[in-house]
Structures are given as structure tokens and as C-alpha cells.
Design an enzyme around this catalytic site. Sequence first.
Site, PDB file in Angstrom:
ATOM      1  N   ASP A  71      32.702  22.590  -0.988  1.00  0.00           N
ATOM      2  CA  ASP A  71      33.912  23.673  -1.068  1.00  0.00           C
ATOM      3  C   ASP A  71      34.639  23.556  -2.080  1.00  0.00           C
ATOM      4  O   ASP A  71      35.227  22.321  -2.673  1.00  0.00           O
ATOM      5  CB  ASP A  71      34.755  23.584   0.363  1.00  0.00           C
ATOM      6  CG  ASP A  71      34.046  24.204   1.548  1.00  0.00           C
ATOM      7  OD1 ASP A  71      32.946  24.571   1.416  1.00  0.00           O
ATOM      8  OD2 ASP A  71      34.500  24.152   2.677  1.00  0.00           O
ATOM      9  N   ASP A 119      33.793  30.164  -0.562  1.00  0.00           N
ATOM     10  CA  ASP A 119      33.863  29.295  -1.609  1.00  0.00           C
ATOM     11  C   ASP A 119      32.895  28.050  -1.218  1.00  0.00           C
ATOM     12  O   ASP A 119      32.814  27.029  -1.748  1.00  0.00           O
ATOM     13  CB  ASP A 119      35.369  28.387  -1.857  1.00  0.00           C
ATOM     14  CG  ASP A 119      35.717  27.925  -0.528  1.00  0.00           C
ATOM     15  OD1 ASP A 119      35.404  28.620   0.612  1.00  0.00           O
ATOM     16  OD2 ASP A 119      36.503  26.895  -0.601  1.00  0.00           O
TER      17      ASP A 119
END
Length: 547
Positions: free
Chosen positions: A418, A461
Amino acid sequence: MNEESFLDRIPCGILTLKTDQCFTVLSCNSTIKTWFQTPALLEDMVLEADYPGLSEGIRRYLSGQADKAEYEFRARKPKPYMWYSIQIKLIPEEELLYCSLSDITYPKKLQEQLRVREEQYRLASQHSGCLVSIYDIHSKTLIPSPEFSKTFPFPYTQPLSSESLAQNGMVHKESVLDAWELYKKMDQGIPNGRSILRLKTICGDYRWFSARYSLVYTEDQRPLRGIISYQDITDQYEKELAYQRWMEYMEEQKKDCIGYYEYNLKFDLFEEIIGETTHNIPESISNSFSDMVNYIAEHHIFEEDREIYLKFFNKNQLLYDYYRGCRSLRLEHRRLRADGTVYWSLGLIQLVSDPYTDTIKAFIFIKDIDKSKQEALSLQEMSERDSLTGLLNRAAAIRTIRSILKDSQGHHILIMLDIDRFKQLNDKYGHMFGDKALHRAASRLKSALRRDDVLGRMGGDEFIILLKDVSYCMDLYSRLEKFCGLISSSLEPEAFISGSLGTAAYPENGTAFEELYEKADIALYHAKSQGRNQYAVYEAGMSMPNQ
């Protein structure tokens, strides 16, 4: 367009003849030249045995004894002979004959085959019991025998007409005219005749019968009765019809093929070979299916596809497919052109039983599908790619990883990654900044992976990585640190991005994708909770806060 060019485009032979003794050829189109070179006389084109009849027919037409001039003849060369149909039109004011020619070799072959089969049926009926009916010519009445009435719903004597044949349903509508022609021949006194008819049986279904008659005459040789015998030929005749349809279909399919092979599985022999890949094949293997397939695989098939090619074109496999009921087979594979370039091709096989010999034949077509295949692959790749980063999208990445893990004997590491505080970065600097950050992160990660590793964007993301055939060691840990370092970069003077990673190992932490994904996600949470911009390896006992 000039006249010569126009005539060359007509899909038949066109020529002009003088009305002299030799029927001199004045002009002809390119089709005639292809068939007969450049003939000077009509006689140059026609088989010696056929020319007298043809020339006599034309002279009868010129003298007005015949209303039209349409004849069939065999060509002088080559052997086996080609058959042609010629239609002739006299232009009196020019004293010229304008002629059109058509190649009728294929239908003539079919006629000959059918004639041979019908003769076989006739000979067979002489040695086996047949159903019989009697046609009384004077009253035009059909009289059934007891055996005939047990098979057909026709237990009584009745007058015949074309209308009654159609109305009572005994004769299928497609055979009514043929049946009526058979009776007309008996009325005309023709001694023998035959026809293939589709007749209704007592069970209510229609079957094919070979009907043959012989006439019985009075003492003064007037036709009295016709003795008609019927033999059920449904199975054989339908096989022949299906085979003829197959052959017609095959002829059409040949037109856009780069290779065509007609193979006899029973005798392991090729009966016809056409195509660009056969030009340089040694004569010693040209008729052996196994040798031919092996040769083509070695010289014309892309290396990665040779195994599936050899399996698909295996003789025993084809026989297995046939007896299993699989008669149409196809294989997309890659071939090599003469210059070594690779292209996609389609192999089509139709497995058909020859009705005349009961031999199983394989009709094989090879078609160039490179253009359409490349377009399909491009569309497929586009559908599997994330539009922003160019990485595999969520569905494609999961599908690819599952495929690798299925029955795998290796050791793999699944990584969840992430971008840290990505929402705050988006809110502060805008979505264009966020897109730029994701694109840069994807590009840097991709540069650090091997060709066989998997990298995809799961959405937002979140990225997913599968490192194939690796284990936990100091080198792996340094790679994980490198991944974190690749994410860290300054995109703007005031903006800094970083990433956190969580990993799980196959098969220690699970063998299914869902297990590994869940545990890598738990490890990712621990990496973030320890300050972000770092990695965490899943260990037993790790869990999310709410677990």
C-alpha cells in the site's frame, strides 16, 4: 476496361470459333489458356474419342437440325481426364460461334460414383430377398405383394397418378417426380429402369429405397406389366449424401487454406496434400501420417507449441476422438514462416467415414489466422490491464496467481503493498498528483521484478506481487527493503511518498490464494502499525485488531 480484360474476369472459359471445317479458334480468354494452353483448333482441346461426336453435334446445330448446341466432352490432356460443358451460340451475320465452357469434372465424378453404387445395389438384389410390387401398364394400377404391404402403408390396389403419389403420403414430396418418372418409363415400354426414392414405411417414417423394374411383355412384344423390387438403402445412401456434402464443403474450405491434407487413418496414408509447407518435404515420408506430422512439427511449428501439435495430430488420438463421437476438432497454434517469423494458424480436422470403403478419413485444413488472433490477443490484454498503471488489473492478477499456485511444487512469496497515507496525499495535492504517484510506483516496482514474477494493481493504492520460486533468506529481505526504497521518492518539493509491505509464504502460510491474501494483508497491517515505510512477514499468531 478493354474487352480482353473483361473476358479474363469471367469465371468460365470463353472462346470464338470459325464455322470452317476445323472450327478454328479466333480468340479465347485466360481461363481457356489455363485449361488448354493456347489452342489453335477446337480439336486441340478435345479427347480424340469425344471429338467426332462433338463436331457432328455442332454441324447438326449449324444445319438447323438441332435447336441448341450444348455438349459435354473430355479434355485431351491431362490424365485423369477433365470434363467440360460447352455451350455454343451462332452469330449468322459474323459467321462465328461464340462458346462458353465450364469445368464439370467434379459433378461427373459424383455421377460416376452414384452409378457404380446403384449397379452394386442391383447386383445385390439378385441374391437377396426384395420387396415387390406389380405395375399394370394398361390400367396404370399398382398391385402390392403381401410382403410389400407389411412394410408400406399401401395394402390395396389403386390407380396411380402424380397427384395420388403426392396426396397419399406414401412417397415423400422430394421423390414424387422421380417416382412418377419411373412409372412413365414403364408406360413408354423402356425395358428396365431404376430410381432412388424416399418412401413412407408402416412405422410412419421415411426411408430411402432403391427401386428397380423389369417389364413383362405380351407375345406381340407389347409391355404388359412392370415388376418392381425395392431395397432399403437408407443407411448407405444417407452416408453417401453426407459424404458428398462433406466433399463439397471441403472444396469450399480449401480456397483460403495454407495447407490441406486428406488422410486415410486405416492405412496411415495421405491421399491428397496441398499447401506451402509441403514443398520441401522428402518423398520418403510424404505418405506416412506420423512421419509427416513429426517433420512438420520439427520444421514448421513454433517450439513452444510442438507438444500440443503432436498430441492433437496423433493418429491414435484421432481414432479415439472419432469413436468417442468427436468429429470436428480445432487447434490454434503458432507456425514458422520461411523467414523464421512466427504466426498464428488454425488447424481444423473433420473426421468422416467413407461410405464406399468404411475407411475413416481425416480432412485437415490449416488456415492463417494471425491477423485476427493478434487482434484478439490485444483486446484480451487490454481487458486485463489497469488503465492507469498498465499493470494487471485485479481480476487478471488474481487469475494469474491462482493458476501458478494450482498444484505448484515451488515456494512463492505473496506481497501486499500500500502507498502510505495515500488518501491524505490525494486530498492535499489532488487526484492528478495521486495518479502520478501510482504510476511512478508501478513503474519502479516493475523494473525490480523478474519476468516470471506477477505484479498487479488491486485497486486504489493497493498493489499485489507474487515472487515465484523464492524462499525467506537474507537476499529476500534485502529485496523487500528495496521495494520500500523504490516507493519512497519526492514527487513535489513538499510531497514525499512511501509504501508498506506485508508478505505470506506458499505453502507454509497456505496453498489457496484466499489464505495467502488474508495473511499478507494482516502482515501489511502490522507493517503500517509499526511506523509505515517498512515491511512485515506474516507469523503465526498475527491478527487484525478486531480478531
